[in-house]
Enzyme design. Structure first.
Site, PDB file in Angstrom:
ATOM      1  CG  ASP A  13      -1.532  -1.106   1.301  1.00 40.83           C
ATOM      2  OD1 ASP A  13      -2.479  -1.736   0.314  1.00 40.83           O
ATOM      3  OD2 ASP A  13      -1.955  -1.757   2.549  1.00 40.83           O
ATOM      4  CB  ALA A  39      -2.095  -7.114  -5.413  1.00 37.97           C
ATOM      5  CG  HIS A  41      -1.826  -2.168  -7.934  1.00 38.54           C
ATOM      6  ND1 HIS A  41      -0.805  -2.607  -8.990  1.00 38.54           N
ATOM      7  CD2 HIS A  41      -1.154  -2.367  -6.989  1.00 38.54           C
ATOM      8  CE1 HIS A  41       0.208  -3.041  -8.265  1.00 38.54           C
ATOM      9  NE2 HIS A  41      -0.099  -2.912  -7.170  1.00 38.54           N
TER      10      HIS A  41
HETATM   11  P1  IMP Z   1      -2.535 -12.906   2.308  1.00 40.64           P
HETATM   12  O1  IMP Z   1      -1.580 -12.358   1.297  1.00 40.64           O
HETATM   13  O2  IMP Z   1      -3.792 -12.652   1.866  1.00 40.64           O
HETATM   14  O3  IMP Z   1      -2.078 -14.126   2.614  1.00 40.64           O
HETATM   15  O4  IMP Z   1      -2.185 -12.038   3.700  1.00 40.64           O
HETATM   16  C1  IMP Z   1      -1.120 -12.008   4.366  1.00 40.64           C
HETATM   17  C2  IMP Z   1      -0.826 -10.708   4.905  1.00 40.64           C
HETATM   18  O5  IMP Z   1      -0.568  -9.888   4.103  1.00 40.64           O
HETATM   19  C3  IMP Z   1      -1.901  -9.837   5.601  1.00 40.64           C
HETATM   20  O6  IMP Z   1      -1.373  -9.199   6.732  1.00 40.64           O
HETATM   21  C4  IMP Z   1      -2.535  -8.996   4.586  1.00 40.64           C
HETATM   22  O7  IMP Z   1      -2.970  -7.957   5.108  1.00 40.64           O
HETATM   23  C5  IMP Z   1      -1.377  -8.694   3.902  1.00 40.64           C
HETATM   24  N1  IMP Z   1      -1.531  -8.341   2.242  1.00 40.64           N
HETATM   25  C6  IMP Z   1      -1.810  -9.099   1.526  1.00 40.64           C
HETATM   26  N2  IMP Z   1      -1.699  -8.474   0.374  1.00 40.64           N
HETATM   27  C7  IMP Z   1      -1.413  -7.072   0.622  1.00 40.64           C
HETATM   28  C8  IMP Z   1      -1.470  -5.704  -0.116  1.00 40.64           C
HETATM   29  O8  IMP Z   1      -1.614  -6.001  -1.639  1.00 40.64           O
HETATM   30  N3  IMP Z   1      -1.260  -4.732   0.581  1.00 40.64           N
HETATM   31  C9  IMP Z   1      -1.056  -4.881   1.860  1.00 40.64           C
HETATM   32  N4  IMP Z   1      -1.170  -5.911   2.642  1.00 40.64           N
HETATM   33  C10 IMP Z   1      -1.249  -6.989   1.917  1.00 40.64           C
END
Ligand code: IMP
Length: 430
Positions: A13, A39, A41
């Site tokens: 972010d 993700a 964007h």
């Molecule tokens: P996952 O990727 O859904 O397994 O989440 C694992 C961790 O990564 C969590 O703390 C999510 O909030 C964080 N996370 C995953 N994708 C993003 C992103 O695009 N931006 C910020 N945090 C992310």
């Protein structure tokens, strides 16, 4: 020609969307190399807002090839929902402009079910995942039981592989007192979507290597951020992929020599979504103020982001572990109007001073930030396009960050608008 990898330098972010869009307008091919539809964007082009999750940012610009590399985990239903949503905004995506690695792993409905069941269970660590099945899909990949996109060409193989994969996941669901999932819940859906996905598949590594040799400009678009990296981040509170620049090579099928410049996107303060250590977190009105001015709510889940001061120790670590050549500093204008600003320059732990984040999660949670205080500025930095338009205190703040993180600012972004950038070094310039 130079190829550029853009990666997040904090916990995601950081405002990658705007920078990636600017760079993608100047590249021939845009490649996603890790992560999935976790993700988010946001791109604003000619006043139109596009929200992308899985698709590379190049798709909204005509005349570019977008590639989803083998390092990405693909939820095919989410992919086509995104393609349909941007089609409704007038952007048509066909296999002519989007190519997908045939060896990329698929996220199946079972992965989201397992992800959410584990998060809801008291006995397992709550990570605060996006609940989209990212972790379980990567687990299947490493455990060599995943369904890959190319498998969809053979219906019999799909059925057999899904049965084998469910043996594993249903054992877990039984342990969590959750209903089991049957192959009938998954196989027909996969076979139904196969004819739509198959035309996009190819060995993308061949295309990318040929493009590289022809001198085309390739932009590698990273997702999440260095501190969410499964190796170098705040494990276990991380995502399940490598988010660093090295993954741009592995996750697309090019050698590491093809990445000439690594641009780390870094916000002028720090945010994080989900659980896990955050040494400079501000659980007070200053943190609230930063969150409010910076609109710090997640693009994917809408969750409120935790906010804190700039952590130079962490970003310096990201610069080293991700091989960042220069940074794009974003959202400086959010700090306009603060009387003073703090920067974390070290951590205190049990009477010792550390200049890096220790690996053990319990220690990461206990380190106390050592702050340096700098004067703030009352004038606005919003919309500045040259250093001379910045207040002296803002320049001092930026220069001090550069010194502390041991990396130069290549770009300074001063508003969400594309033109509001101070360009110090063009990442595509040799
Ligand atoms: P996952 O990727 O859904 O397994 O989440 C694992 C961790 O990564 C969590 O703390 C999510 O909030 C964080 N996370 C995953 N994708 C993003 C992103 O695009 N931006 C910020 N945090 C992310």
């Amino acid at each position: 020609m130079t190829n550029v990898a853009v990666i997040g330098g904090q916990w995601g972010d950081e405002g990658k969307g705007k920078i990636v869009d600017w760079l993608s307008s100047r590249s021939d091919i845009v490649v996603r190399f890790q992560g999935g539809h976790n993700a988010g964007h946001t791109l604003v082009i000619d006043g139109v807002t596009y929200k992308l999750s899985l698709l590379p940012s190049g798709v909204v610009r005509g005349g570019k090839i977008s590639v989803i590399g083998n390092g990405v985990v693909i939820d095919p239903w989410a992919l086509f929902a995104e393609i349909d949503a941007i089609a409704a905004q007038g952007v048509t995506i066909t296999p002519d402009c989007l190519r997908i690695a045939e060896n990329a792993v698929l996220i199946l409905p079972i992965h989201g079910i397992v992800d959410r069941a584990r998060e809801a269970n008291n006995g397992t660590v709550t990570i605060g995942t996006t609940g989209r099945g990212i972790g379980p899909a990567y687990e299947d990949k490493i455990a060599r039981r995943a369904i890959r996109a190319c498998d969809l060409a053979d219906p019999d193989e799909v059925a057999a592989k899904v049965e084998a994969l469910l043996l594993h996941h249903n054992a877990l669901l039984r342990g969590l007192n959750q209903p089991e999932v049957s192959a009938q819940d998954i196989v027909p859906k996969l076979l139904a979507i196969a004819p739509r996905l198959l035309p996009y598949l190819e060995p993308v590594w061949l295309r990318l290597n040929a493009a590289h040799h022809q001198g085309q400009r390739i932009l590698f678009e990273g997702a999440q951020g260095a501190m969410l990296d499964v190796d170098h981040g705040t494990y276990p509170f991380v995502t399940s992929s490598n988010t660093g620049a090295g993954q741009a090579a592995t996750g697309s099928g090019l050698g590491p020599g093809a990445i000439n410049y690594v641009l780390g996107i870094v916000k002028a303060y720090t945010t994080r979504v989900g659980m896990g250590p955050f040494p400079t977190e501000l659980q007070d009105e200053v943190g609230e103020r930063i969150g409010k001015i910076g609109h710090e709510f997640g693009t994917v889940t809408g969750r409120k982001r935790r906010c804190g001061w700039f952590d130079a120790v962490m970003v310096r670590q990201a610069v080293k572990t991700s091989g960042i050549s220069g940074i794009a500093l974003t959202k400086l204008d959010v700090l306009d109007g603060f009387t003073e600003l703090k920067i974390c320059t070290g951590y205190r732990l049990d009477g010792q001073v550390l200049d890096y984040l220790p690996a053990r999660s319990k220690l990461q949670a206990r380190v106390e930030p050592i702050y340096e205080t700098l004067p703030g500025w009352s004038d606005t930095t919003a919309g500045a396009r040259s250093w001379s338009q910045l207040p002296a205190a803002a320049i001092k703040y930026v220069r001090r960050l550069e010194e502390l993180i041991d990396c130069p600012v290549a770009l300074l972004s001063t508003s969400p608008k594309r033109e509001d950038v101070i360009l110090v070094h063009d990442p595509f310039a040799p």
